[in-house]
Design an enzyme around this catalytic site. Structure first.
Site, PDB file in Angstrom:
ATOM      1  N   SER A 226      33.011  35.944  41.457  1.00 56.45           N
ATOM      2  CA  SER A 226      32.173  36.536  40.402  1.00 56.45           C
ATOM      3  C   SER A 226      30.853  37.053  40.988  1.00 56.45           C
ATOM      4  CB  SER A 226      31.954  35.506  39.281  1.00 56.45           C
ATOM      5  OG  SER A 226      31.405  36.116  38.151  1.00 56.45           O
ATOM      6  N   ASP A 370      41.030  39.142  32.848  1.00 56.28           N
ATOM      7  CA  ASP A 370      39.600  38.860  33.037  1.00 56.28           C
ATOM      8  C   ASP A 370      38.819  39.530  31.904  1.00 56.28           C
ATOM      9  OD1 ASP A 370      37.680  38.318  35.873  1.00 56.28           O
ATOM     10  OD2 ASP A 370      36.806  39.212  34.068  1.00 56.28           O
ATOM     11  N   HIS A 402      38.577  34.909  33.332  1.00 55.03           N
ATOM     12  CA  HIS A 402      37.625  34.990  34.441  1.00 55.03           C
ATOM     13  C   HIS A 402      37.244  33.594  34.947  1.00 55.03           C
ATOM     14  CE1 HIS A 402      34.442  36.901  36.838  1.00 55.03           C
ATOM     15  NE2 HIS A 402      33.663  35.880  36.487  1.00 55.03           N
TER      16      HIS A 402
END
Ligand code: NAG
Ligand code: NAG
Ligand code: NAG
Ligand code: NAG
Length: 450
Positions: A226, A370, A402
């Site tokens: 991320s 996601d 995610h």
């Protein structure tokens, strides 16, 4: 029993111009390490209290010489962080390095990285060199905030969020955790993050030999998920131009956010909407025109709330702005975030895949569903790199979100990183071209935000 550090040592390299050569500056590091160790072992002085960066004078560039003229990656300060081996499992010792880097406008800047020496390194000696570590993992933690006091070098004193530093140390790797957002906490500013990540590796490699890393055999890999993948991806694509001599064995990237404007649209009104004010304040810290534009366009009644993210962690901002329409904070709504000054900023710092092509093996893992970033943006990024000969293994996971992919992908990331760091990559993975696979890994329970 806790060892103490007498003061937060200002380990300045004291010279007046003309600047000594880089080689001479590096030589003095051996001395700095001896001093830092002696200071940490000093039990006659008060307990060492870690301070947040805004209150800790150590977090300043040296004043005594023109550090801006030095080479990117040069270590400017070094200290032991004697409490971090208590909060981070499997760490023998921890050091913090303040080093020269380059911001998004290609001006000299500095950043801090925390270097962890693995517990196993205690067995390493000149008589038993094969027991000495030979791998460095630069682990980019997703701290996702424009608050400099939430930087990992300080926050890790309270533990680590995912246990991954401990796991990597358990494998006998040196682990470096850079504050890649730099002194302005420029969350979401890609060029800044990439430069600070690469220079963090350069800085660590200047000193790692003194801690017994087998320099002749040493391999370096980057890993991030991320926000950490943002820093790692930018490092991978910038390396060719910014650190052309650096050899990276591989880069693992999970939960990528290739397009800052598309991510903003995904987040707005959703659970993670608080990352938008964090991201805007973070990226705009590198772009003063855009920063003042944003401030001028905020509705006066909500301006204070919006700007208060500067003092929040990612989790606090997510809690404060959950499900909100962030565009509604602006006089002109959505349009205010898509003016020319804003677009110029996004063009520099917000779109992956336009600053170079990774020259090292890359592992990308992403949940197809996601909810923070469109999988098609990741497909497009991988396609672009593959079209010019990159070597990428891309796992598209049919399961999870995610946040779940962070857990779902962890073991695959570790297995892949092990292969690049121990030299078995060519036997275990395809070392040419791209391999795109739809996979199904569903290990993670639902994990909430922050
Ligand atoms: C230990 O701390 C004392 C008191 O601050 C100081 O005088 C002494 O020089 C320190 N010793 C080392 C090795 O840093
Ligand atoms: C932590 O580091 C200190 C030196 O700063 C050392 O004396 C101590 O033994 C270490 N503790 C552990 C658990 O390794
Ligand atoms: C980024 O996403 C936006 C919104 O989805 C899109 O209009 C734009 O073309 C994308 N930009 C790049 C560089 O991919
Ligand atoms: C993976 O799944 C997508 C649908 O999400 C499909 O379009 C694609 O063809 C699949 N790719 C492979 C390599 O099986």
């Amino acid at each position: 029993m806790l060892r103490t550090l007498p003061r937060l040592l200002l380990l300045l390299l004291i010279w007046s111009p003309p600047l000594p050569t880089t080689a001479a500056l590096i030589q003095t590091l051996a001395q700095l390490i001896l001093e830092a160790d002696a200071a940490a072992a000093n039990t006659t002085t008060p307990f060492y209290t870690p301070l947040p960066p805004t209150l800790d004078p150590w977090y300043r560039a040296p004043l005594t010489y023109d550090w801006a003229q030095t080479d990117p990656g040069l270590v400017l300060k070094l200290r032991q962080a004697p409490l971090l081996n208590l909060t981070i499992t499997n760490a023998l010792l921890a050091y913090q390095l303040l080093y020269r880097t380059t911001d998004s406008s290609y001006n000299p800047s500095w950043a801090v990285t925390t270097l962890f020496i693995p517990r196993w390194q205690a067995r390493c000696s000149a008589a038993a060199p094969s027991l000495c570590a030979h791998a460095l993992l630069s682990y980019q933690l997703p701290y996702d905030t424009c608050n400099v006091d939430a930087s990992p070098s300080y926050g890790l004193h309270f533990g680590e969020p995912y246990g991954e530093i401990a796991d990597a140390l358990g494998l006998g790797w040196f682990v470096a955790v850079p504050d890649y957002e730099g002194p302005l906490a420029s969350y979401a500013a890609g060029v800044q993050a990439g430069h600070a990540t690469l220079d963090g590796v350069r800085a660590v490699m200047q000193v790692a030999g003194w801690f017994g890393l087998r320099m002749g055999a040493a391999k370096v890999a980057l890993w991030g998920y991320s926000g950490g993948a943002l820093a790692s991806e930018w490092a991978a694509e910038l390396a060719g131009q910014y650190a052309p001599k650096m050899v990276l064995a591989g880069v693992a990237l999970g939960g990528l956010t290739p397009n800052v404007t598309s991510v903003t649209e995904y987040l707005n009104g959703n659970e993670g909407a608080g990352l938008i004010p964090q991201g805007l304040m973070g990226i705009a810290s590198q772009h003063p025109d855009a920063f003042w534009w944003i401030v001028s366009r905020l509705k006066p009644a909500v301006r204070g709330l919006f700007l208060s993210v500067k003092g929040m962690t990612a989790a606090q901002a997510i809690a404060a702005f959950k499900y909100q329409d962030i565009y509604s904070y602006f006089v002109g709504g959505y349009q205010d975030l898509h003016t020319r000054v804003m677009q110029m900023m996004y063009n520099v710092d917000g779109y992956m895949g336009y600053h170079g092509v990774p020259r090292m093996p890359v592992f990308v893992y992403n949940a197809i569903n996601d909810e923070l970033s469109d999988i098609r943006d990741v497909d497009e990024l991988v396609d672009r790199f593959c079209g010019v000969g990159a070597n990428i293994l891309y796992h598209r996971n049919t399961a999870g979100t995610h946040t779940q992919e962070l857990v779902n992908g962890r073991q695959r990331a570790f297995a892949w990183l092990r292969s690049v760091l121990d030299g078995s990559y060519d036997q275990l993975y395809s070392a040419m071209g791209c391999t795109v696979l739809n996979v199904t890994y569903n290990l993670a329970p639902w994990v909430g935000w922050g």
